[in-house]
Enzyme design. Structure first.
Site, mmCIF file in Angstrom:
data_model
loop_
_atom_site.group_PDB
_atom_site.id
_atom_site.type_symbol
_atom_site.label_atom_id
_atom_site.label_comp_id
_atom_site.label_asym_id
_atom_site.label_seq_id
_atom_site.Cartn_x
_atom_site.Cartn_y
_atom_site.Cartn_z
ATOM 1 C CD GLU A 212 -0.987 4.941 10.525
ATOM 2 O OE1 GLU A 212 -0.246 4.171 9.896
ATOM 3 O OE2 GLU A 212 -1.295 4.748 11.703
ATOM 4 C CD GLU B 69 -5.267 3.159 12.271
ATOM 5 O OE1 GLU B 69 -4.261 2.478 12.547
ATOM 6 O OE2 GLU B 69 -5.484 3.600 11.140
ATOM 7 N NE ARG C 220 -0.588 0.125 4.958
ATOM 8 C CZ ARG C 220 -1.194 0.056 6.137
ATOM 9 N NH1 ARG C 220 -2.502 -0.029 6.201
ATOM 10 N NH2 ARG C 220 -0.511 0.079 7.255
HETATM 11 C C1 GAL Z 1 -1.826 1.624 10.920
HETATM 12 C C2 GAL Z 1 -2.718 1.765 9.703
HETATM 13 C C3 GAL Z 1 -3.844 0.763 9.686
HETATM 14 C C4 GAL Z 1 -3.348 -0.591 10.079
HETATM 15 C C5 GAL Z 1 -2.673 -0.514 11.416
HETATM 16 C C6 GAL Z 1 -2.170 -1.840 11.921
HETATM 17 O O1 GAL Z 1 -0.538 2.058 10.634
HETATM 18 O O2 GAL Z 1 -3.249 3.056 9.619
HETATM 19 O O3 GAL Z 1 -4.407 0.744 8.401
HETATM 20 O O4 GAL Z 1 -2.464 -1.051 9.113
HETATM 21 O O5 GAL Z 1 -1.572 0.343 11.334
HETATM 22 O O6 GAL Z 1 -1.539 -1.717 13.184
#
Ligand code: GAL
Length: 687
Positions: free
Chosen positions: A166, A324, A127
């Site tokens: 991100e 997140e 990605r």
């Molecule tokens: C973040 C990202 C998410 C997922 C997550 C996993 O960096 O925004 O899409 O990949 O990590 O920990």
């Protein structure tokens, strides 16, 4: 590049708050329904209600699903998702869907792929395989963003825009030709003439003088050390380029939906060095952060506190969103361990205790396929009869009980100065030691103050320091005159200021401030260092004096430091080549004091010094908690205050002098607050 300009009539006051249509705190996570059949999506809605979910991030990686072939759009599943979520009372942080370009785009336009310093091309298949500066990619990303805004801008489920994802996570530095061209444009704007660039970069050294901006490159892989200021400027440029990408997409959204707030998820951890988030702050309608603890780190809850304090710092003290984190194990560490019982709840409430008004996860339902199938989620592979699901439901209930803290601010009278350009510059190659890690220094000081129960705000060198009685400045290698003067003014005004080794060394161009270290802080601290004595791996020194309560060990760094009249030596080296020389000094300055710490103290020594600094600045906590029990306060505009107590230990704890209503148990706290082992308590304090 198809740049859209921000609407001229844009009115920031007309942007509604991200949580305008929510009651209480936000709760949810990334939702990727495109990975599932419709019966699963229907079940999702039932379970989301059960968990108390009220906000989800949707369509982050959906570009290839929405546009499987160029120009062929399939909105059906997203239309249905938005409608259903709205019917279920769930709001959406809707992404621009640009975080991963579809395979047809990179096949048709391989020139948009980013490159490493050694020329390696980063291909499609993972990605984020795009160069933020490439005009072709920008054009496609803006078009997709505009489509999302046009289609969903008026949808009642839309709470805010989530730009890309991100930004800079995997490709913080791109060395492609597009990036090189953008770098030259950035340099031309910064320096106007190539002579100024030559001066700033010190190109009289090693025959690096440039005759024209056209000859300038990013710091590509080179036979030996690249010009340090070139490297530093490339860091600055790269952060700005990533921000420019965000801004461009944000402006497209604003043009179509001027009332909808916009953000992107930052990564303010002690590990994310790529972006100067303080310089991004003004462009975010709400600060959103992603944070993951490192399972192998025993002090991960303390690092979490720093990440949360950084988020709040970027937000200028305003409430922010935890966009997140993980319910349990992740998939990208060497060993991915589940969280301990109660750890997810403590983690979540630590963020709330430090200013978050939303707690969200990656992700809602654990994927069945793809690279993240072993990453935990709110709903695990094993389904509802699991501890993870039960803790998801428990957290939803808990956050509902805490709804009243929404909008309040964390109270703090101590500041920790953090600066990304100083971080970048301090870790450049060709330095006195390659072992120095800026964030280790920030982290040690943050942890030492955490252990003293002192809540710190993270601030930049030029921030308004008026409200702070204690200002700690770890390893601020690079500082401009205004930043140094601002820090000195805090001491004059009455604050206790502590500056540590390898600070004030260079100006904004990474050129040494002559006359002795720590250049910019020499007068403030009343010290003058003539030479650094870095230590070999494993080598330690003894430091003795009242500043460290007797004796401490130090490693990494020491300095041959002279003191001026009026500067008191409060700890000195007791062995090694600098035996007898000052290690820690103190000086009265105006109404305050200025301390210099010329070495890296061990945990005990740093603890003793942090305790002394907290006491002398009057920032010791009002409620004394046992070790490992984290106490913070949030205060509303009307003066209502909540005390958060998080017990990270295996022992029950008792806090005195806490009177009020405990929100999680629904009991009153008559002066004594019991916080069982591993538990959290939140008390609305009696006025
Ligand atoms: C973040 C990202 C998410 C997922 C997550 C996993 O960096 O925004 O899409 O990949 O990590 O920990």
């Amino acid at each position: 590049m198809r740049r859209r300009s921000a609407p001229t009539a844009f009115d920031p006051a007309a942007v509604r708050p991200w949580n305008a249509r929510l009651t209480g705190l936000g709760y949810g996570g990334d939702y990727n329904p495109e990975q599932w059949d419709d019966d699963v999506r229907v079940e999702d809605l039932r379970l989301m209600r059960e968990a108390g979910v009220n906000i989800l991030s949707v369509a982050i990686f959906s570009w290839a699903t929405l546009e499987p072939r160029e120009g062929e759009l399939d909105w059906s599943w997203l239309d249905r998702t938005m409608d259903r979520l709205h019917d279920a009372g769930i709001q959406v942080a809707l992404a621009t869907a640009t975080a991963s370009p579809p395979p047809w785009l990179t096949r048709r336009h391989p020139e948009i792929l980013p490159r490493l310093a050694d020329g390696t091309v980063l291909h499609q298949g993972g990605r984020q395989a795009y160069s933020v500066t490439h005009p072709v990619h920008r054009d496609y990303a803006l078009r997709m963003t505009a489509r999302m805004a046009e289609r969903y801008g008026e949808h009642p489920a839309l709470a805010l825009w989530h730009v890309d994802n991100e930004i800079g996570c995997h490709v913080p530095r791109d060395y492609s030709d597009a990036a090189a061209a953008a770098f030259r444009t950035w340099l031309t704007e910064r320096y106007t003439t190539v002579e100024r660039l030559n001066e700033a970069w010190g190109t009289a050294f090693w025959s690096q003088r440039y005759g024209t901006f056209d000859d300038v490159l990013p710091p590509l892989a080179a036979p030996t050390f690249a010009n340090p200021t070139q490297q530093l400027d490339f860091d600055r440029f790269s952060s700005d380029a990533l921000l420019d990408y965000y801004r461009d997409l944000r402006d497209t959204l604003r043009e179509i939906t001027p009332h909808v707030p916009t953000t992107t998820n930052l990564m303010t951890t002690s590990a994310c060095k790529g972006m100067d988030y303080f310089s991004w702050a003004d462009d975010l309608d709400v600060v959103a952060n992603d944070h993951y603890t490192i399972a192998a780190d025993e002090d991960r809850h303390v690092e979490l506190a720093l990440a949360a304090d950084l988020s709040r710092g970027v937000a200028g003290g305003e409430p922010w969103m935890l966009m997140e984190h993980s319910t349990s194990a992740v998939n990208w560490q060497p060993r991915n361990r589940p969280k301990l019982p109660g750890e997810m709840l403590r983690n979540s409430l630590q963020h709330v205790a430090r200013g978050a008004d939303a707690v969200m996860f990656f992700q809602w339902r654990q994927s069945r396929a793809g690279a993240e199938k072993f990453h935990s989620a709110m709903l695990p592979h094993a389904g509802e009869d699991t501890d993870v699901w039960r803790s998801t439901v428990e957290l939803g209930e808990t956050l509902q009980r805490l709804g009243e803290v929404r909008g309040s601010r964390v109270s703090s009278r101590a500041a920790l100065v953090v600066d990304y350009p100083a971080w970048w510059a301090s870790e450049l190659d060709s330095h006195p030691t390659q072992e120095l890690r800026y964030m280790d220094e920030v982290r040690s000081w943050h942890a030492a103050l955490w252990e003293q129960g002192v809540t710190v705000d993270t601030v930049t060198p030029r921030a308004d320091l008026d409200g702070y009685d204690l200002v700690v400045v770890p390893t601020l290698y690079l500082v401009d005159d205004a930043g140094a003067a601002n820090i000195a003014a805090a001491a004059e005004r009455g604050a206790t200021v502590a500056v540590t080794f390898f600070s004030g060394i260079v100006d904004g161009c990474d050129q040494v401030r002559l006359g002795g270290y720590p250049g910019a802080f020499r007068d403030l601290l009343g010290v003058r260092t003539e030479e650094f004595y870095t230590l070999q791996e494993g080598e330690t020194l003894s430091v003795v004096g009242k500043a460290v309560d007797g004796e401490a060990r130090a490693d990494l760094w020491s300095e041959k430091t002279h003191v001026a009249d009026g500067t008191e030596v409060v700890a000195a080296y007791d062995d090694g080549p600098l035996a007898g020389w000052p290690a820690v000094t103190r000086r009265d300055v105006g109404d305050g004091t200025a301390w210099y710490v010329g070495t890296r103290l061990d945990r005990a020594g740093l603890g003793a010094l942090a305790s002394r600094l907290a006491q002398s600045s009057g920032t010791t906590p009002r409620v004394v908690a046992p070790a490992g029990v984290e106490v913070t306060r949030r205060v509303a505009d009307d003066g209502t205050a909540w005390l958060f107590a998080i017990n990270h230990t295996a022992h029950d704890a008792v806090l005195d002098d806490v009177t009020g209503a405990e929100l999680l148990t629904g009991t009153t706290t008559p002066g004594v607050l019991e916080v069982p082992a591993g538990a959290v308590r939140v008390v609305r304090l009696a006025a």
